[in-house]
Write an enzyme that holds these catalytic residues in place. Structure first.
Site, mmCIF file in Angstrom:
data_model
loop_
_atom_site.group_PDB
_atom_site.id
_atom_site.type_symbol
_atom_site.label_atom_id
_atom_site.label_comp_id
_atom_site.label_asym_id
_atom_site.label_seq_id
_atom_site.Cartn_x
_atom_site.Cartn_y
_atom_site.Cartn_z
ATOM 1 N N ASP A 1 44.844 36.527 34.925
ATOM 2 C CA ASP A 1 45.027 36.281 36.390
ATOM 3 C C ASP A 1 45.465 34.800 36.780
ATOM 4 O OD1 ASP A 1 44.505 39.006 36.867
ATOM 5 O OD2 ASP A 1 42.117 38.585 37.228
ATOM 6 N N ARG B 1 47.185 37.537 44.358
ATOM 7 C CA ARG B 1 47.112 36.646 43.574
ATOM 8 C C ARG B 1 48.362 35.825 43.968
ATOM 9 N NH1 ARG B 1 42.616 36.195 41.688
ATOM 10 N NH2 ARG B 1 41.227 37.997 40.883
ATOM 11 N N ARG C 1 50.986 52.499 37.136
ATOM 12 C CA ARG C 1 50.125 51.743 35.963
ATOM 13 C C ARG C 1 49.463 52.652 35.012
ATOM 14 N NH1 ARG C 1 46.699 47.201 39.413
ATOM 15 N NH2 ARG C 1 46.573 46.451 37.458
ATOM 16 N N GLN D 1 40.186 46.330 30.183
ATOM 17 C CA GLN D 1 39.294 47.136 31.144
ATOM 18 C C GLN D 1 39.150 48.534 30.511
ATOM 19 O OE1 GLN D 1 41.470 47.041 34.926
ATOM 20 N NE2 GLN D 1 40.839 44.936 35.518
#
Length: 444
Positions: free
Chosen positions: A326, A401, A117, A165
């Protein structure tokens, strides 16, 4: 409506606000009492990293006492302090920025997926503040070692194309700078602005001195950050002054992200669901689930005691979810119950989450009997004949999720089995106990 006519669920505490409140407490002088922070793997990662940098925590029955660091985050002198992220992306982005504003050596590392990531946009900003950045394997990705001596306070640029973020981390760290820091938003687009608003709200609650400025007629003009609805790169910047974090007590509100599965269940099941503990005027971006479900035809009531969603006939919509990514797995599954296609746009950044959530959401909808089509930054769910009365093991991709959203298929008459039920511990350890109330109430 009397309570026997609906299934009652208490929303877990907000994961996003728990991260930010605990960080703010760790940067404060003295002790801050954080009430009702979420108890989950991701939050434990953040507390462990903050403890490594000098904060202290005492957890007792829904209350966490945070004793702040003395003189900011402390790293190693000869060998780096290890900041272990495991699979918490939020912890990684926020804590990496804090380490850059600290003093000493820090090593940021995590699971193999975390090492895939990107973090280069954030480390570029840290380098502009005088931080020495050394990647262990691949440039722009963890593991990475930081050698820091505090933020200089010079201007820094940050792109939000991959994640908001990055900006939230820099904002939380900027009050520790040697002088006023100016953070410019650059790039082609900015995603997930509501999460930045949550960061600013926590900073304001902890009495940090900052201003938001927008470009008006060629001049930077002070703006009310609460009135900012969309971020345009090059037209907004943040001025953060050196200042202490200060607050005696902070209460964490309920989590709209983790409530979304139960809200969707109320719409697609055969019994209404009431979720308690949600603030309908929350700054959480995932409060958008109410509007999305309503636009699909769901009947929703809300008051000070909670939100009730009634069984409804859903139809497809086209919706830009760049501000609330999300929610995409939840909406994708709910869309499979509708009577026409749903297209979700502006969500390319979902491909670098815990998994590629566009590919994963499409695959699991198709596993249940629906259809899905994708572009680089969109997904279209085409309702099909769901495989009622069948037992289906849904892949969870080690992604909380996906595990929670595919549980909604049990309301179609499918025996929905999660491949890795324990992955929900990342954000909602009590999910399956709460979900059992939904399946029991629906006679599943």
């Amino acid at each position: 409506m009397t309570s026997d006519k609906y299934i009652k669920i208490k929303a877990p505490s907000s994961k996003s606000l728990s991260h930010r409140a605990l960080i703010a407490g760790a940067l404060s002088e003295g002790t801050t009492v954080v009430l009702d922070p979420l108890d989950s793997n991701d939050i434990n990662r953040t507390m462990d990293c903050l403890s490594t940098m000098g904060a202290k925590f005492h957890v007792d029955a829904g209350t966490t006492n945070v004793t702040g660091m003395t003189s900011g985050p402390k790293g190693g002198q000869k060998e780096p302090e290890i900041l272990e992220m495991r699979d918490s992306g939020t912890t990684c982005r926020l804590i990496t920025a804090l380490a850059g504003a600290g003093k000493g050596l820090f090593r940021i590392q995590g699971t193999p997926r975390m090492h895939d990531r990107p973090i280069g946009a954030l480390t570029d900003a840290l380098e502009s503040q005088g931080v020495k950045v050394t990647f262990s394997d691949k440039d722009g990705y963890p593991p990475v070692t930081l050698e820091a001596d505090g933020f200089s306070g010079r201007e820094m640029d940050i792109s939000l194309e991959e994640s908001s973020q990055y900006l939230s981390g820099l904002l939380l760290a900027a009050p520790l700078a040697h002088e006023t820091a100016i953070i410019n938003v650059v790039g082609k687009k900015a995603v997930s602005w509501p999460y930045v608003a949550l960061t600013l709200n926590v900073m304001e609650d902890f009495r940090v001195s900052f201003e938001v400025e927008t470009m008006q007629d060629g001049t930077w003009t002070k703006a009310d950050w609460r009135m900012v609805e969309k971020v345009i790169p090059g037209e907004i910047r943040f001025r953060v002054n050196p200042s202490p974090y200060q607050r005696d007590e902070y209460r964490v509100e309920g989590d709209w992200s983790n409530a979304s599965y139960f809200l969707a269940a109320g719409a697609v099941g055969n019994k209404a669901v009431k979720i308690e503990g949600l603030s309908t005027d929350s700054l959480q971006g995932d409060r958008a689930i109410m509007g999305i479900l309503e636009s699909m035809g769901a009947r929703i009531e809300s008051d000070s005691s909670g939100v009730i969603v009634h069984p409804s006939k859903l139809h497809g919509v086209e919706v830009d979810m760049g501000l609330c990514p999300d929610l995409v797995p939840t909406v994708a599954v709910a869309a499979a119950f509708a009577d026409s296609p749903t297209t979700i746009t502006n969500v390319a950044h979902l491909r670098i989450k815990e998994c590629d959530r566009l590919e994963a959401s499409a695959a699991e909808v198709m596993r249940a009997g629906g259809k899905a089509e994708m572009t680089d930054d969109s997904i279209t769910i085409i309702p099909g004949r769901l495989k009622k009365t069948e037992r289906i093991v849904f892949s969870t991709y080690d992604d909380h999720r996906l595990a929670m959203s595919t549980a909604i298929f049990s309301l179609a008459g499918i025996e929905a089995i999660p491949e890795e039920p324990g992955c929900v511990n990342k954000s909602f350890p009590g999910f399956w106990d709460e979900w059992a109330k939904v399946t029991k109430g629906n006679g599943c």
